[in-house]
Design a protein around this motif. Structure first.
Motif, PDB file in Angstrom:
ATOM      1  N   PHE A  26      38.309  32.303  42.941  1.00  0.00           N
ATOM      2  CA  PHE A  26      38.326  31.907  44.347  1.00  0.00           C
ATOM      3  C   PHE A  26      39.501  32.533  45.102  1.00  0.00           C
ATOM      4  O   PHE A  26      39.696  32.277  46.285  1.00  0.00           O
ATOM      5  CB  PHE A  26      38.402  30.368  44.463  1.00  0.00           C
ATOM      6  N   GLN A  27      40.294  33.351  44.401  1.00  0.00           N
ATOM      7  CA  GLN A  27      41.423  34.017  45.063  1.00  0.00           C
ATOM      8  C   GLN A  27      40.904  35.085  46.033  1.00  0.00           C
ATOM      9  O   GLN A  27      39.709  35.328  46.119  1.00  0.00           O
ATOM     10  CB  GLN A  27      42.342  34.661  44.020  1.00  0.00           C
ATOM     11  N   ASP A  28      41.844  35.732  46.702  1.00  0.00           N
ATOM     12  CA  ASP A  28      41.462  36.754  47.674  1.00  0.00           C
ATOM     13  C   ASP A  28      42.448  37.912  47.601  1.00  0.00           C
ATOM     14  O   ASP A  28      43.532  37.795  47.014  1.00  0.00           O
ATOM     15  CB  ASP A  28      41.444  36.157  49.083  1.00  0.00           C
ATOM     16  N   GLY A  29      42.058  39.052  48.183  1.00  0.00           N
ATOM     17  CA  GLY A  29      42.945  40.193  48.307  1.00  0.00           C
ATOM     18  C   GLY A  29      43.421  40.755  46.983  1.00  0.00           C
ATOM     19  O   GLY A  29      42.705  40.739  45.970  1.00  0.00           O
ATOM     20  N   SER A  30      44.672  41.202  46.956  1.00  0.00           N
ATOM     21  CA  SER A  30      45.241  41.838  45.765  1.00  0.00           C
ATOM     22  C   SER A  30      45.268  40.893  44.573  1.00  0.00           C
ATOM     23  O   SER A  30      45.056  41.316  43.426  1.00  0.00           O
ATOM     24  CB  SER A  30      46.662  42.331  46.065  1.00  0.00           C
ATOM     25  N   GLU A  31      45.534  39.615  44.823  1.00  0.00           N
ATOM     26  CA  GLU A  31      45.573  38.643  43.733  1.00  0.00           C
ATOM     27  C   GLU A  31      44.220  38.567  43.026  1.00  0.00           C
ATOM     28  O   GLU A  31      44.149  38.533  41.782  1.00  0.00           O
ATOM     29  CB  GLU A  31      45.967  37.258  44.262  1.00  0.00           C
ATOM     30  N   PHE A  48      40.553  42.395  37.297  1.00  0.00           N
ATOM     31  CA  PHE A  48      40.609  43.682  36.612  1.00  0.00           C
ATOM     32  C   PHE A  48      41.824  43.805  35.683  1.00  0.00           C
ATOM     33  O   PHE A  48      42.218  44.916  35.332  1.00  0.00           O
ATOM     34  CB  PHE A  48      40.612  44.817  37.638  1.00  0.00           C
ATOM     35  N   SER A  49      42.365  42.671  35.268  1.00  0.00           N
ATOM     36  CA  SER A  49      43.492  42.681  34.350  1.00  0.00           C
ATOM     37  C   SER A  49      43.145  43.470  33.084  1.00  0.00           C
ATOM     38  O   SER A  49      42.057  43.330  32.515  1.00  0.00           O
ATOM     39  CB  SER A  49      43.860  41.245  33.983  1.00  0.00           C
ATOM     40  N   ILE A  50      44.058  44.312  32.640  1.00  0.00           N
ATOM     41  CA  ILE A  50      43.812  45.089  31.420  1.00  0.00           C
ATOM     42  C   ILE A  50      43.779  44.196  30.185  1.00  0.00           C
ATOM     43  O   ILE A  50      42.944  44.374  29.291  1.00  0.00           O
ATOM     44  CB  ILE A  50      44.903  46.180  31.249  1.00  0.00           C
ATOM     45  N   ASN A  57      43.026  49.729  41.927  1.00  0.00           N
ATOM     46  CA  ASN A  57      43.929  50.132  43.017  1.00  0.00           C
ATOM     47  C   ASN A  57      43.149  50.621  44.239  1.00  0.00           C
ATOM     48  O   ASN A  57      43.590  50.437  45.376  1.00  0.00           O
ATOM     49  CB  ASN A  57      44.877  51.227  42.538  1.00  0.00           C
ATOM     50  N   LEU A  58      41.994  51.252  43.997  1.00  0.00           N
ATOM     51  CA  LEU A  58      41.144  51.684  45.110  1.00  0.00           C
ATOM     52  C   LEU A  58      40.689  50.476  45.919  1.00  0.00           C
ATOM     53  O   LEU A  58      40.735  50.487  47.157  1.00  0.00           O
ATOM     54  CB  LEU A  58      39.931  52.450  44.579  1.00  0.00           C
ATOM     55  N   ILE A  59      40.275  49.424  45.232  1.00  0.00           N
ATOM     56  CA  ILE A  59      39.828  48.216  45.926  1.00  0.00           C
ATOM     57  C   ILE A  59      40.990  47.589  46.696  1.00  0.00           C
ATOM     58  O   ILE A  59      40.843  47.193  47.863  1.00  0.00           O
ATOM     59  CB  ILE A  59      39.237  47.195  44.925  1.00  0.00           C
ATOM     60  N   LYS A  60      42.153  47.512  46.051  1.00  0.00           N
ATOM     61  CA  LYS A  60      43.316  46.949  46.743  1.00  0.00           C
ATOM     62  C   LYS A  60      43.681  47.793  47.965  1.00  0.00           C
ATOM     63  O   LYS A  60      44.088  47.254  49.003  1.00  0.00           O
ATOM     64  CB  LYS A  60      44.507  46.847  45.777  1.00  0.00           C
ATOM     65  N   GLY A  61      43.529  49.105  47.838  1.00  0.00           N
ATOM     66  CA  GLY A  61      43.804  49.984  48.968  1.00  0.00           C
ATOM     67  C   GLY A  61      42.859  49.749  50.122  1.00  0.00           C
ATOM     68  O   GLY A  61      43.269  49.730  51.293  1.00  0.00           O
ATOM     69  N   VAL A  62      41.574  49.558  49.809  1.00  0.00           N
ATOM     70  CA  VAL A  62      40.581  49.269  50.850  1.00  0.00           C
ATOM     71  C   VAL A  62      40.906  47.944  51.530  1.00  0.00           C
ATOM     72  O   VAL A  62      40.870  47.835  52.764  1.00  0.00           O
ATOM     73  CB  VAL A  62      39.162  49.245  50.245  1.00  0.00           C
ATOM     74  N   PHE A  63      41.242  46.929  50.720  1.00  0.00           N
ATOM     75  CA  PHE A  63      41.608  45.638  51.300  1.00  0.00           C
ATOM     76  C   PHE A  63      42.820  45.789  52.214  1.00  0.00           C
ATOM     77  O   PHE A  63      42.850  45.260  53.332  1.00  0.00           O
ATOM     78  CB  PHE A  63      41.939  44.630  50.196  1.00  0.00           C
ATOM     79  N   GLY A  64      43.838  46.509  51.740  1.00  0.00           N
ATOM     80  CA  GLY A  64      45.084  46.619  52.489  1.00  0.00           C
ATOM     81  C   GLY A  64      44.945  47.431  53.762  1.00  0.00           C
ATOM     82  O   GLY A  64      45.469  47.052  54.811  1.00  0.00           O
ATOM     83  N   MET A  65      44.200  48.552  53.675  1.00  0.00           N
ATOM     84  CA  MET A  65      44.123  49.437  54.836  1.00  0.00           C
ATOM     85  C   MET A  65      43.089  48.991  55.853  1.00  0.00           C
ATOM     86  O   MET A  65      43.305  49.089  57.062  1.00  0.00           O
ATOM     87  CB  MET A  65      43.801  50.855  54.380  1.00  0.00           C
ATOM     88  N   PHE A  66      41.942  48.496  55.375  1.00  0.00           N
ATOM     89  CA  PHE A  66      40.831  48.215  56.289  1.00  0.00           C
ATOM     90  C   PHE A  66      40.610  46.723  56.543  1.00  0.00           C
ATOM     91  O   PHE A  66      40.500  46.301  57.679  1.00  0.00           O
ATOM     92  CB  PHE A  66      39.550  48.857  55.758  1.00  0.00           C
TER      93      PHE A  66
END
Length: 266
Positions: free
Chosen positions: A183-188, A194-196, A220-229
């Protein structure tokens, strides 16, 4: 075989068709107008006028005398033959897009083949624009993932790039939550999913350093999309953070890639 007789086209629609075909940048040249008018048997009665007025006067004169629009439609077919636009696909689609807005008011649509198909007659501007959606058409040409259309239906119909990007970006988080129960959001959300050490979603089997790097890169691609867009579109007014069509298409292609990898790897 009996030829179907098409009734005269309303003057406003005819003017719109003429302006589109006679457009300074994407329309026909003067030489091309002469050629196609001759080929379809429409007299060129005003050859010294501007291109769109020359076309309009020729078309109006023809259908006033014949009380049909057959040869006008034939002119559109001839001038919009896809073979003429090899290497100029963007120009073809731009002209076809504008023509279809006008043609929808007489119940016609010009296909990619350069042929007409019948559609329900438009009675309002919004109806015409919903039937002719260039942004959605370009997404389909890029083979965008189905989730894009599911989450952004209203925004795509309105060709609202700003909110279409926002809704599409939100769809990534929703799919990750559905797959993981988180139920978290964003980078968290991404870091947990996707934890290794304990991944809830894996894009490969993580059996080598290279595969671990790919997995981390995707996260990181997903986090980048969240952060930028997503964060930007959520907090910046539309008037400040502008998105043009090309940017929106590129963002949607990235989001589409993410959805494909999420779909194929659980």
């Amino acid at each position: 075989m009996t030829v179907k007789l098409h009734p005269p086209i309303d003057g406003s629609v005819l003017e719109g068709i003429s302006k589109t075909l006679g457009d300074t940048y994407n329309g026909l040249t003067g030489t091309e107008i002469s050629k196609f008018l001759q080929e379809v048997g429409i007299p060129d009665i005003d050859s010294n006028n501007t291109k769109w007025k020359r076309l309009f006067n020729a078309f109006a004169d023809y259908q006033n005398k014949k009380q049909i629009s057959n040869n006008i439609l034939k002119f559109v077919n001839r001038s919009m033959n896809p073979a003429r636009f090899i290497g100029r696909n963007e120009q073809f689609e731009n002209v076809r897009f504008e023509l279809n807005k006008r043609l929808s008011f007489i119940g016609l649509q010009l296909l990619e083949s350069g042929k007409f198909s019948l559609i329900t007659v438009s009675t309002t501007i919004s109806e015409a624009e919903q039937k002719v959606n260039r942004f959605k058409s370009k997404l389909q040409q890029r083979n965008a993932h189905q989730k894009i259309y599911e989450y952004c239906k209203a925004e795509l119909l309105a060709e609202n790039y700003f909110h279409a990007v926002f809704e599409a970006t939100k769809s990534i988080a929703e799919i990750i939550c559905q797959k993981t129960g988180l139920f978290q959001d964003g980078s968290e959300l991404v870091e947990i999913a996707f934890s290794i050490k304990n991944p809830l979603i894996k894009i490969n089997d993580l059996t080598s350093e290279t595969k671990e790097s790919e997995h981390k890169g995707f996260a990181n691609l997903i986090k980048g999309v969240f952060g930028m867009f997503r964060n930007t579109t959520a907090h910046a007014p539309k008037t400040i953070w502008e998105i043009n069509e090309n940017d929106a298409l590129d963002i949607m292609s990235t989001i589409s890639l993410i959805h494909r990898r999420l779909e194929n790897n659980a």
